[in-house]
Motif scaffolding. Structure first.
Motif, PDB file in Angstrom:
ATOM      1  N   ASN A 137      82.168 -66.749  81.189  1.00  0.00           N
ATOM      2  CA  ASN A 137      82.395 -66.435  79.793  1.00  0.00           C
ATOM      3  C   ASN A 137      81.626 -65.160  79.467  1.00  0.00           C
ATOM      4  O   ASN A 137      80.404 -65.141  79.496  1.00  0.00           O
ATOM      5  CB  ASN A 137      81.916 -67.593  78.918  1.00  0.00           C
ATOM      6  CG  ASN A 137      82.166 -67.365  77.456  1.00  0.00           C
ATOM      7  OD1 ASN A 137      82.371 -66.246  77.011  1.00  0.00           O
ATOM      8  ND2 ASN A 137      82.149 -68.449  76.705  1.00  0.00           N
ATOM      9  N   THR A 146      80.586 -72.274  83.889  1.00  0.00           N
ATOM     10  CA  THR A 146      80.438 -71.064  83.076  1.00  0.00           C
ATOM     11  C   THR A 146      79.571 -71.279  81.840  1.00  0.00           C
ATOM     12  O   THR A 146      79.364 -70.343  81.076  1.00  0.00           O
ATOM     13  CB  THR A 146      81.813 -70.517  82.637  1.00  0.00           C
ATOM     14  OG1 THR A 146      82.487 -71.509  81.874  1.00  0.00           O
ATOM     15  CG2 THR A 146      82.650 -70.114  83.828  1.00  0.00           C
ATOM     16  N   SER A 147      79.073 -72.495  81.635  1.00  0.00           N
ATOM     17  CA  SER A 147      78.277 -72.758  80.438  1.00  0.00           C
ATOM     18  C   SER A 147      76.862 -72.223  80.601  1.00  0.00           C
ATOM     19  O   SER A 147      76.358 -72.072  81.715  1.00  0.00           O
ATOM     20  CB  SER A 147      78.228 -74.254  80.143  1.00  0.00           C
ATOM     21  OG  SER A 147      77.391 -74.906  81.069  1.00  0.00           O
ATOM     22  N   GLY A 148      76.240 -71.961  79.488  1.00  0.00           N
ATOM     23  CA  GLY A 148      74.867 -71.481  79.504  1.00  0.00           C
ATOM     24  C   GLY A 148      73.885 -72.553  79.941  1.00  0.00           C
ATOM     25  O   GLY A 148      72.783 -72.245  80.380  1.00  0.00           O
ATOM     26  N   GLY A 149      74.257 -73.826  79.849  1.00  0.00           N
ATOM     27  CA  GLY A 149      73.369 -74.921  80.223  1.00  0.00           C
ATOM     28  C   GLY A 149      73.337 -75.202  81.710  1.00  0.00           C
ATOM     29  O   GLY A 149      72.746 -76.178  82.151  1.00  0.00           O
ATOM     30  N   ARG A 150      73.962 -74.380  82.516  1.00  0.00           N
ATOM     31  CA  ARG A 150      74.066 -74.586  83.960  1.00  0.00           C
ATOM     32  C   ARG A 150      72.787 -74.170  84.690  1.00  0.00           C
ATOM     33  O   ARG A 150      72.601 -74.472  85.859  1.00  0.00           O
ATOM     34  CB  ARG A 150      75.254 -73.779  84.491  1.00  0.00           C
ATOM     35  CG  ARG A 150      75.435 -73.885  85.980  1.00  0.00           C
ATOM     36  CD  ARG A 150      76.612 -73.037  86.428  1.00  0.00           C
ATOM     37  NE  ARG A 150      76.777 -73.154  87.850  1.00  0.00           N
ATOM     38  CZ  ARG A 150      76.293 -72.290  88.727  1.00  0.00           C
ATOM     39  NH1 ARG A 150      75.651 -71.232  88.330  1.00  0.00           N
ATOM     40  NH2 ARG A 150      76.476 -72.479  90.014  1.00  0.00           N
ATOM     41  N   GLU A 180      78.779 -65.263  76.830  1.00  0.00           N
ATOM     42  CA  GLU A 180      77.535 -65.874  77.278  1.00  0.00           C
ATOM     43  C   GLU A 180      76.840 -65.038  78.344  1.00  0.00           C
ATOM     44  O   GLU A 180      75.626 -65.072  78.473  1.00  0.00           O
ATOM     45  CB  GLU A 180      77.805 -67.276  77.819  1.00  0.00           C
ATOM     46  CG  GLU A 180      78.211 -68.251  76.739  1.00  0.00           C
ATOM     47  CD  GLU A 180      78.478 -69.628  77.285  1.00  0.00           C
ATOM     48  OE1 GLU A 180      78.075 -69.910  78.431  1.00  0.00           O
ATOM     49  OE2 GLU A 180      79.094 -70.423  76.567  1.00  0.00           O
ATOM     50  N   LYS A 192      84.190 -75.474  82.828  1.00  0.00           N
ATOM     51  CA  LYS A 192      83.390 -75.604  81.608  1.00  0.00           C
ATOM     52  C   LYS A 192      81.909 -75.683  81.959  1.00  0.00           C
ATOM     53  O   LYS A 192      81.083 -75.045  81.321  1.00  0.00           O
ATOM     54  CB  LYS A 192      83.783 -76.865  80.834  1.00  0.00           C
ATOM     55  CG  LYS A 192      85.020 -76.746  80.011  1.00  0.00           C
ATOM     56  CD  LYS A 192      85.246 -78.067  79.279  1.00  0.00           C
ATOM     57  CE  LYS A 192      86.640 -78.168  78.738  1.00  0.00           C
ATOM     58  NZ  LYS A 192      86.897 -79.496  78.153  1.00  0.00           N
ATOM     59  N   ILE A 193      81.594 -76.481  82.958  1.00  0.00           N
ATOM     60  CA  ILE A 193      80.196 -76.651  83.361  1.00  0.00           C
ATOM     61  C   ILE A 193      79.691 -75.395  84.075  1.00  0.00           C
ATOM     62  O   ILE A 193      78.604 -74.899  83.790  1.00  0.00           O
ATOM     63  CB  ILE A 193      80.037 -77.888  84.267  1.00  0.00           C
ATOM     64  CG1 ILE A 193      80.438 -79.147  83.504  1.00  0.00           C
ATOM     65  CG2 ILE A 193      78.614 -78.002  84.797  1.00  0.00           C
ATOM     66  CD1 ILE A 193      80.699 -80.344  84.374  1.00  0.00           C
TER      67      ILE A 193
END
Length: 112
Positions: free
Chosen positions: A84, A35-39, A87, A32-33
């Protein structure tokens, strides 16, 4: 060379189910972390530390005990993060029509 005590298939299967379950829960947090955009700007170590903390918070204040196993397993397709695509897609302006299109697809799926 002594191989240690004999273990029957049920004993080994039981240990694998527990390890696999724990690793899968950790992978869920890590992926989750990762592949998230906030990484953005986070190193792999930062992602690991954040996932470790989230695992602990979501699993009764219990630390993730299988880090060495995860270090080996994370290189295998089943446990590796898949970005993802929504994203990751880049909108690119086409030169002929001046319209926008989403970036390429690699058409992969993650089967567990």
């Amino acid at each position: 060379m002594d191989q240690g005590p004999y273990r029957d298939i049920d004993s080994v299967s039981s240990k694998w189910r527990k390890l696999n379950s724990s690793v899968n829960r950790f992978c869920e947090e890590y992926n989750k972390i990762y592949t998230s955009g906030g990484r953005s700007g986070m190193s792999d170590d930062d992602v690991f530390k954040q996932a470790f903390d989230k695992y602990k918070a979501n699993n009764g204040n219990t630390n993730f005990a299988h880090v060495r196993a995860w270090e080996i397993m994370k290189k295998e397709p089943k446990w590796s993060p898949i970005p993802n695509e929504v994203e990751m897609a880049k909108r690119q302006k086409t030169s002929e029509t001046s319209s926008f299109s989403a970036g390429g697809s690699d058409a992969r799926c993650h089967i567990t």
